[in-house]
Design a protein around this motif. Structure first.
Motif, PDB file in Angstrom:
ATOM      1  N   ASN B  93       0.822  -1.214   0.000  1.00 27.43           N
ATOM      2  CA  ASN B  93       0.000   0.000   0.000  1.00 27.43           C
ATOM      3  C   ASN B  93       0.851   1.258   0.000  1.00 27.43           C
ATOM      4  O   ASN B  93       0.507   2.260  -0.636  1.00 27.43           O
ATOM      5  CB  ASN B  93      -0.910   0.016   1.222  1.00 27.43           C
ATOM      6  CG  ASN B  93      -2.136  -0.841   1.005  1.00 27.43           C
ATOM      7  OD1 ASN B  93      -2.215  -1.530  -0.015  1.00 27.43           O
ATOM      8  ND2 ASN B  93      -3.065  -0.812   1.933  1.00 27.43           N
ATOM      9  N   LYS B  96       2.175   1.799  -3.435  1.00 26.25           N
ATOM     10  CA  LYS B  96       1.072   2.208  -4.323  1.00 26.25           C
ATOM     11  C   LYS B  96       0.736   3.673  -4.102  1.00 26.25           C
ATOM     12  O   LYS B  96       0.548   4.438  -5.055  1.00 26.25           O
ATOM     13  CB  LYS B  96      -0.164   1.348  -4.045  1.00 26.25           C
ATOM     14  CG  LYS B  96      -0.160   0.018  -4.750  1.00 26.25           C
ATOM     15  CD  LYS B  96      -1.459  -0.691  -4.451  1.00 26.25           C
ATOM     16  CE  LYS B  96      -1.426  -2.123  -4.967  1.00 26.25           C
ATOM     17  NZ  LYS B  96      -2.590  -2.858  -4.486  1.00 26.25           N
ATOM     18  N   ASP B 120      -3.303  -3.451  -9.836  1.00 23.08           N
ATOM     19  CA  ASP B 120      -1.909  -3.818  -9.617  1.00 23.08           C
ATOM     20  C   ASP B 120      -1.054  -3.623 -10.869  1.00 23.08           C
ATOM     21  O   ASP B 120       0.092  -3.211 -10.778  1.00 23.08           O
ATOM     22  CB  ASP B 120      -1.811  -5.276  -9.183  1.00 23.08           C
ATOM     23  CG  ASP B 120      -2.238  -5.450  -7.738  1.00 23.08           C
ATOM     24  OD1 ASP B 120      -2.107  -4.463  -6.991  1.00 23.08           O
ATOM     25  OD2 ASP B 120      -2.693  -6.549  -7.375  1.00 23.08           O
TER      26      ASP B 120
END
Lengths: 399, 216
Positions: B93, B96, B120
């Motif tokens: 996370n 990301k 993803d």
């Protein structure tokens, strides 16, 4: 002969004296010419006993007809003359014997030359050419001493000359290669056999026979009631048309995540996929068509046709049935139809400032006063109480 | 011994219940590396400072609420700092979120950049015009013009047909999308830089996008 004086001879003399340009102008000279030709005709008659005409018929005949008569007489005469000339060419001594006649003939030729008919002139010239031809023959005949070899050589020489001339002369248009209609003489292509391949089949020549046979065929078929023309087999579409993909060149309203989401849903479960643009178009088209059909039905017959069910989400308002039966026109809104007591739910006596009487005003003022009194009586007590309640609190805190 | 007692046969294997397989939950971010918090820093270029200020809430909410990552703006260092929390469910996370903020700094819109958080297999690829062909002066400006087209038409056409997002910042070009899609978009952009007219690129794109649609 010159001493003989008759109208024909006179006319001939007169013709002789006139200048050639005068022939072109219309004048009395044609009359003179007719007389002269008539005279000549009669003079020539004894030399040609086979001629059907005793004398030249002039009155009421035009130039062409007169010429035909002369032609009919002179044709055999000329051939006989040719014959005579050939005969004289063979043995020239006889010319002396008949010198008188030859003179006369030559004289005649001269006279006829003067005639306004040019064709005759040509004819006589031909005769003369024949004479010269024989003359040249005579000349050839003169050097008969040539050996066969020399003759052969002469022949070859002439042939060579002929071929050279043919080579040097301008060629015929058919041999000049590419040519246009403007460059070749008029109508010259009609006589030439043009050998080239046509690309198309020549159109069939429609004659009466062809049409007749066709008509018979059709009539026969109608009588037999045989209408079995071969029907063209419809070509089946082999493949469904590929949808032309349009490139959308406007900024997309969806975020990238939504785009991928839509793609995923399409792949995973096509049934739940959101409608694409073309589906929406189709739906809209079907709705439009249904609307059109309804209108057309209404126009075509007066029977009631139920409204088509249009699959469209709409808000259903639960209106009471009573409202449906209201008599009021549609344009009038419900708000306008409310009774005054419905609008003002308060007490009944509502009056405007101008409508109030003296007593009403007094009453209002008294009421206001009472209200204010009551309020002012309440407030100080409340305040006092608040103070009393708060003070002990603060007191306790302080304590 | 008439009564023959049946021989007691002990079953060969005693079915003793095996100990249950241990189920280990994946380590949380703060449990890794001896409970040290992990950091990411994304520098903010000066031209994206104001847009960041305006869109701060749009960036902050998904990162803080959904990804469970702490995020703050370091005004002094001009950097956005991201940090794992105790309740961060996945270490990825953090990366990301960092990618998301970075994409915003490159110039992508928030709705497009958010796809980096949601999916993803999305990447950002960057290259420059001079990587494709050395262009100078007017030639370079014309190449940039060809890339975007009139009113961004060409760029949008490429974006829509290849399902990517493109940012053209002067001579730098950034493409956001899935790997295969980036490839298609890049090839068409490269042919535009090399000088092929937009119509030709469109027709190629049509064929390629159809093939892409058939494949998946």
């Amino acid at each position: 002969m010159a001493t003989v004086t008759d109208p024909g001879m006179e006319a001939l003399e007169k013709l002789k004296s006139t200048e050639p340009p005068v022939f072109l102008a219309p004048s009395s000279i044609s009359e003179v010419a007719r007389v002269a030709s008539q005279y000549l005709f009669t003079k020539l008659k004894p030399h040609n006993p086979k001629s059907p005409f005793v004398e030249l018929l002039v009155d009421g005949f035009d130039a062409e007809q007169i010429w035909q008569q002369i032609d009919m007489q002179s044709q055999p005469l000329l051939s006989s003359l040719r014959h005579e000339v050939k005969r004289f060419a063979k043995n020239p001594e006889e010319i002396l014997k008949l010198g008188n006649l030859v003179l006369k003939v030559s004289h005649e030729n001269d006279d006829i030359d003067e005639m306004d008919m040019d064709e005759l002139e040509e004819f006589l010239e031909e005769g003369e050419a024949e004479e010269y031809g024989t003359g040249s023959k005579n000349k050839k005949g003169g050097n008969e001493k040539l050996s066969t070899h020399e003759k052969e050589r002469l022949k070859v020489q002439s042939k060579i000359e002929q071929m050279e001339k043919a080579n040097l002369d301008p060629k015929h248009w058919t041999m000049q290669g590419e040519i246009t209609a403007a460059k070749r003489p008029k109508n010259s292509a009609l006589e030439v056999d043009l050998d080239f391949e046509h690309n198309a089949r020549p159109a069939p020549v429609i004659t009466e026979e062809v049409t007749a046979t066709l008509e018979d065929l059709i009539k026969n078929r109608v009588i037999e009631a045989r209408f079995d023309d071969v029907q063209r087999a419809p070509s089946l579409p082999t493949k469904s048309k590929r949808e032309a993909k349009e490139l959308d060149d406007s900024k997309s309203k969806k975020g990238l995540a939504e785009v991928y989401e839509a793609e995923y849903v399409q792949k995973a479960n096509p049934a739940f996929a959101p409608a694409t643009f073309s589906d929406e178009l189709k739906k809209e088209a079907s709705i439009l068509f249904k609307k059109l059909c309804l209108k057309l039905d209404a126009l075509s017959h007066f029977h009631f046709t139920p409204k088509p069910i249009i699959e469209e989400m709409n808000i259903q308002t639960n209106v009471p049935a009573i409202a449906m039966e209201e008599v009021a026109p549609v344009a009038v809104s419900d708000a306008a139809m409310l009774a005054p007591e419905e609008i003002f739910a308060g007490k009944g006596n509502i009056k405007d400032e101008s409508e109030l009487t003296q007593e009403d005003r007094k009453r209002r003022r008294a009421k206001k006063k009472r209200k204010f009194k009551a309020e002012s009586a309440n407030q100080p007590i409340k305040k006092a109480r608040d103070v009393t309640t708060e003070n002990p609190k603060t007191g306790s805190e302080q304590l | 011994m008439a009564e023959s007692t049946p021989m007691e046969i002990q079953p060969a294997t005693v079915t003793e219940p095996m100990p249950a397989k241990p189920i280990f939950k994946p380590l949380k971010a703060h449990e890794m590396s001896d409970g040290k918090v992990q950091f990411r820093k994304v520098s903010v270029p000066s031209n994206r400072y104001t847009p960041l200020k305006k869109a701060w809430l749009d960036i902050y909410t998904p990162v803080y609420d959904q990804m469970k990552i702490d995020i703050r703006m370091n005004l002094k260092a001009r950097k956005v700092e991201l940090k794992t929390r105790a309740d961060t469910p996945d270490v990825s996370n953090l990366q990301k979120s960092a990618d998301f903020v970075h994409a915003f700094m490159l110039g992508f819109d928030i709705p497009d950049a958010i796809s980096l958080l949601r999916m993803d297999e999305l990447y950002v690829e960057s290259f420059e015009i001079k990587d494709v062909k050395t262009l100078k002066g007017e030639h370079q400006s014309r190449a940039i013009g060809r890339l975007s087209g009139k009113g961004g038409k060409t760029r949008f056409a490429i974006e829509n047909s290849t399902k990517t997002r493109i940012v053209i910042a002067d001579t730098r070009i950034h493409i956001l999308g899935a790997f295969s899609n980036i490839k298609v978009a890049r090839s068409s952009l490269c042919s535009l830089i090399m000088g092929s007219p937009a119509g030709k690129v469109y027709s190629k794109l049509r064929g390629v996008s159809e093939r892409l649609a058939e494949r998946c």
